[in-house]
Design a protein around this motif. Sequence first.
Motif, PDB file in Angstrom:
ATOM      1  N   ARG A  15       0.802  -1.126   0.029  1.00 41.21           N
ATOM      2  CA  ARG A  15      -0.002   0.039  -0.091  1.00 41.21           C
ATOM      3  C   ARG A  15       1.152   1.088  -0.006  1.00 41.21           C
ATOM      4  O   ARG A  15       1.725   1.278   0.657  1.00 41.21           O
ATOM      5  CB  ARG A  15      -0.862   0.083   1.350  1.00 41.21           C
ATOM      6  CG  ARG A  15      -2.193  -0.875   1.264  1.00 41.21           C
ATOM      7  CD  ARG A  15      -2.950  -0.828   2.546  1.00 41.21           C
ATOM      8  NE  ARG A  15      -3.856  -1.725   2.526  1.00 41.21           N
ATOM      9  CZ  ARG A  15      -5.213  -1.641   2.774  1.00 41.21           C
ATOM     10  NH1 ARG A  15      -5.614  -0.546   2.814  1.00 41.21           N
ATOM     11  NH2 ARG A  15      -5.775  -2.414   2.937  1.00 41.21           N
ATOM     12  N   TYR A  33      -5.221  -0.266  -7.326  1.00 40.20           N
ATOM     13  CA  TYR A  33      -6.519  -0.140  -6.651  1.00 40.20           C
ATOM     14  C   TYR A  33      -6.739   0.878  -5.680  1.00 40.20           C
ATOM     15  O   TYR A  33      -5.548   1.123  -5.202  1.00 40.20           O
ATOM     16  CB  TYR A  33      -6.870  -1.419  -6.223  1.00 40.20           C
ATOM     17  CG  TYR A  33      -6.913  -2.984  -6.964  1.00 40.20           C
ATOM     18  CD1 TYR A  33      -8.340  -2.998  -7.513  1.00 40.20           C
ATOM     19  CD2 TYR A  33      -5.767  -3.657  -7.301  1.00 40.20           C
ATOM     20  CE1 TYR A  33      -8.251  -4.408  -8.379  1.00 40.20           C
ATOM     21  CE2 TYR A  33      -5.874  -4.496  -8.179  1.00 40.20           C
ATOM     22  CZ  TYR A  33      -7.079  -4.986  -8.619  1.00 40.20           C
ATOM     23  OH  TYR A  33      -7.229  -5.893  -9.501  1.00 40.20           O
ATOM     24  N   VAL A  35      -8.319   1.438  -2.457  1.00 42.26           N
ATOM     25  CA  VAL A  35      -8.894   0.702  -1.371  1.00 42.26           C
ATOM     26  C   VAL A  35      -9.393   1.826  -0.187  1.00 42.26           C
ATOM     27  O   VAL A  35      -8.767   2.777   0.025  1.00 42.26           O
ATOM     28  CB  VAL A  35      -7.881  -0.409  -0.910  1.00 42.26           C
ATOM     29  CG1 VAL A  35      -7.782  -1.464  -2.020  1.00 42.26           C
ATOM     30  CG2 VAL A  35      -6.870   0.004  -0.330  1.00 42.26           C
ATOM     31  N   GLN A  44     -12.790  -1.956  -2.768  1.00 45.55           N
ATOM     32  CA  GLN A  44     -11.225  -1.909  -3.725  1.00 45.55           C
ATOM     33  C   GLN A  44     -12.098  -1.616  -4.922  1.00 45.55           C
ATOM     34  O   GLN A  44     -13.068  -2.341  -5.509  1.00 45.55           O
ATOM     35  CB  GLN A  44     -10.258  -2.840  -3.557  1.00 45.55           C
ATOM     36  CG  GLN A  44     -10.484  -4.365  -4.368  1.00 45.55           C
ATOM     37  CD  GLN A  44      -9.457  -5.190  -4.099  1.00 45.55           C
ATOM     38  OE1 GLN A  44      -8.790  -5.009  -3.267  1.00 45.55           O
ATOM     39  NE2 GLN A  44      -9.527  -6.018  -5.240  1.00 45.55           N
ATOM     40  N   THR A  66      -9.316   6.563   1.628  1.00 46.65           N
ATOM     41  CA  THR A  66      -8.898   5.747   0.558  1.00 46.65           C
ATOM     42  C   THR A  66      -7.191   5.640   0.622  1.00 46.65           C
ATOM     43  O   THR A  66      -6.440   6.935   0.847  1.00 46.65           O
ATOM     44  CB  THR A  66      -9.122   6.099  -0.785  1.00 46.65           C
ATOM     45  OG1 THR A  66      -9.144   7.040  -1.182  1.00 46.65           O
ATOM     46  CG2 THR A  66     -10.952   5.688  -0.656  1.00 46.65           C
TER      47      THR A  66
END
Length: 100
Positions: A15, A33, A35, A44, A66
């Motif tokens: 991440r 993505y 998330v 996601q 996010t």
Amino acid sequence: MSRFEKFLMAGERVRLEDGERLALIESGKVEVYAVTRAAGSFRQQFLVELEAGAAAFPSLDEFEETETLIFASEDAQIKILTFDEVSRDELKKLMRKQQL
């Protein structure tokens, strides 16, 4: 390997929790993505697939709900950098590449 370089085997993820960092894809292929951060809500949304030479940028979420998730669709080498570590001209090229 420095602490900002990561080798991801296919299926691994990382991440971009810090909105001040981006990931340069040095080899391989990744999916990016958006998330949610909330512990009780995991959603996601696929954003883009990237290959070597591209960059994944953090989400610009003013509500801080996010994060950007990088998923290795094949073995990949990425370098996580602050925006200050990349020249403005290089950032401009990387951002324009995303628009194609």
